[in-house]
Design an enzyme around this catalytic site. Structure first.
Site, PDB file in Angstrom:
ATOM      1  N   PHE A 156       0.863  -1.183   0.000  1.00 29.51           N
ATOM      2  CA  PHE A 156       0.000   0.000   0.000  1.00 29.51           C
ATOM      3  C   PHE A 156       0.894   1.225   0.000  1.00 29.51           C
ATOM      4  O   PHE A 156       1.727   1.402   0.890  1.00 29.51           O
ATOM      5  CB  PHE A 156      -0.925   0.035   1.211  1.00 29.51           C
ATOM      6  CG  PHE A 156      -1.898   1.191   1.150  1.00 29.51           C
ATOM      7  CD1 PHE A 156      -3.079   1.073   0.436  1.00 29.51           C
ATOM      8  CD2 PHE A 156      -1.607   2.397   1.754  1.00 29.51           C
ATOM      9  CE1 PHE A 156      -3.966   2.140   0.342  1.00 29.51           C
ATOM     10  CE2 PHE A 156      -2.486   3.468   1.663  1.00 29.51           C
ATOM     11  CZ  PHE A 156      -3.666   3.334   0.955  1.00 29.51           C
ATOM     12  N   ASP A 247       9.252   2.631   1.577  1.00 31.09           N
ATOM     13  CA  ASP A 247       8.061   3.359   2.020  1.00 31.09           C
ATOM     14  C   ASP A 247       7.973   3.215   3.533  1.00 31.09           C
ATOM     15  O   ASP A 247       7.587   2.173   4.053  1.00 31.09           O
ATOM     16  CB  ASP A 247       6.822   2.781   1.329  1.00 31.09           C
ATOM     17  CG  ASP A 247       5.537   3.485   1.742  1.00 31.09           C
ATOM     18  OD1 ASP A 247       5.530   4.163   2.789  1.00 31.09           O
ATOM     19  OD2 ASP A 247       4.523   3.319   1.039  1.00 31.09           O
ATOM     20  N   LYS A 276       2.959   9.705   8.361  1.00 29.13           N
ATOM     21  CA  LYS A 276       2.031   9.522   9.468  1.00 29.13           C
ATOM     22  C   LYS A 276       2.523  10.026  10.835  1.00 29.13           C
ATOM     23  O   LYS A 276       1.973  10.956  11.406  1.00 29.13           O
ATOM     24  CB  LYS A 276       1.666   8.041   9.582  1.00 29.13           C
ATOM     25  CG  LYS A 276       0.694   7.541   8.510  1.00 29.13           C
ATOM     26  CD  LYS A 276       0.441   6.059   8.690  1.00 29.13           C
ATOM     27  CE  LYS A 276      -0.575   5.516   7.703  1.00 29.13           C
ATOM     28  NZ  LYS A 276      -1.945   5.994   7.942  1.00 29.13           N
TER      29      LYS A 276
END
Length: 427
Positions: A156, A247, A276
């Site tokens: 993702f 990532d 995040k």
């Protein structure tokens, strides 16, 4: 009293009118697009690892904004940094030098393998920046006319067109074609498949220019990378000139018990992304790279909100608090405690649970395929008893509490989960 203090002390201004509160779900749904399947609670306030909804019910928060609220809720360091900065300067264009941005970039560089940093507003933007940098590098340095970026199945990487194309999960891509060309997919942790894909794609003007991969797959089921796989992956990139992009949107900023997830794998990427947890819930994203692959020039890429003084000041406060409160050590210790408790629960229900895995405070509990139980059912039942956890696919429970979580909070979460299973899913 200053104008700011007057506003903060004016309860008539601070309180949201009842008619506009999101706990009026029909009112909310009438105006907000239904891009989320929302649970029927509305969160009003938080403190530490706890949240309260608009009905006054308390929850132990093991979602943390999906691995985002690094310091939990209303942490004094974040409150102080946000207050100081908003009173002075919250936004200015990147036409000008922004001291807080430079300080945050140095903080990242000093604690990573990177030399340079680009700031944006989200993880998807950070991955977009990495994709663009990799493509320009492939064209200008590797002399590849049609570069391909390899990504892993069940990955993702975001919701923009390029990042959902990079996200090798058809459920996120359905009805959004035509997708962006230049991506190919391989199984995660399968080095033979990756080597075969590089060979298959190497034809004429088309070659692999970069590999974009998560050190631990979050949305793909909390699946850690294999050490041998990543060591071989790094060697392949060194031998071919292919860029390795990690990532770190979900795994970065201490989430795994180290600053960056790649540190668990004994390798250094050429590029990595973060978002995040970087500012503990204030929107920010970052793409960091080694100087050797920094081929961006003025005008190649930009972000209006990226690296503004407010977000950077809060992010610096988050980073300084991680160090001052030794939260990397806490993440490792509490993560081990959590996995021990979860494994004990799983061992008592071998017909229901098949694995417990993770690093630091990003942990997953996998439900057997044959078990008549889904992750969302457990999430809902836990919510009713005051524990917030998240699904990571239909058969994995995800636990990502703030890095400030205590031993008592870990035990309480495990106790609630046990109560949920005992009450709803008899052994």
């Amino acid at each position: 009293m200053s104008p700011t203090e007057a506003i903060l002390n004016n309860s008539a201004v601070a309180d949201t009118p009842a008619a506009a509160r999101p706990d009026d779900f029909a009112h909310f749904d009438n105006y907000v697009m239904t891009t989320y399947g929302r649970f029927p609670i509305a969160i009003e306030r938080g403190e530490g690892c706890r949240l309260w909804d608009t009905e006054g019910r308390e929850y132990l928060d093991f979602v943390a904004g999906i691995a985002t609220c690094t310091l939990g809720h209303a942490h004094p360091a974040m409150v102080a940094a946000a207050t100081r900065q908003i009173q002075k300067l919250h936004h200015v264009s990147n036409f000008y030098y922004i001291p807080q941005q430079g300080d945050l970039a140095q903080w990242i560089v000093d604690r990573s393998c990177a030399d340079r940093v680009f700031f944006c507003s989200s993880g998807a933007e950070a991955n977009e920046a990495a994709i663009k940098l990799a493509r320009k590098y492939a064209h200008t340095v590797l002399d590849i006319k049609y570069p391909t970026i390899l990504t892993a199945q069940k990955s993702f990487h975001g919701r923009t067109l390029a990042t959902i194309t990079a996200t090798a999960q058809p459920k996120y891509q359905e009805n959004f074609d035509p997708l962006v060309p230049g991506f190919a997919y391989v199984p995660y942790n399968d080095i033979t498949a990756l080597e075969d894909a590089i060979g298959d794609i190497d034809e004429g003007d088309r070659r692999v220019g970069a590999i974009l991969i998560e050190p631990l797959q979050g949305e793909g089921g909390v699946r850690p990378g294999d050490l041998d796989y990543f060591l071989r992956l790094r060697k392949i990139c060194d031998e071919t000139g292919i860029l390795l992009i990690c990532d770190e949107v979900q795994t970065g900023v201490g989430r795994t018990g180290k600053y960056w997830g790649y540190e668990n794998l004994g390798i250094e990427p050429d590029i990595f992304t973060s978002a995040k947890g970087l500012a503990g819930g204030i929107p920010i994203g970052a793409m960091a790279c080694k100087r050797s692959c920094d081929v961006f020039e003025p005008g190649n890429h930009a972000s209006t909100f990226g690296g503004n003084p407010f977000a950077c000041a809060v992010a610096l406060a988050v980073g300084q608090t991680i160090e001052r409160e030794d939260l990397l050590t806490n993440a490792r210790a509490r993560g081990e405690q959590l996995r021990t408790r979860l494994r004990a629960i799983a061992q008592q229900r071998p017909d229901v649970f098949v694995d417990v895995r993770g690093w630091g405070l990003i942990d997953g509990m996998e439900i057997a395929e044959e078990a008549e139980l889904t992750s969302i059912e457990v999430v809902k039942a836990a919510m009713e008893r005051g524990l917030l956890i998240a699904p990571a696919g239909p058969k994995v429970l995800r636990f990502v509490p703030p890095l400030t979580v205590s031993a008592e909070d870990i035990d309480r979460a495990a106790d609630i989960l046990t109560e949920v299973l005992d009450a709803n899913y008899a052994r």
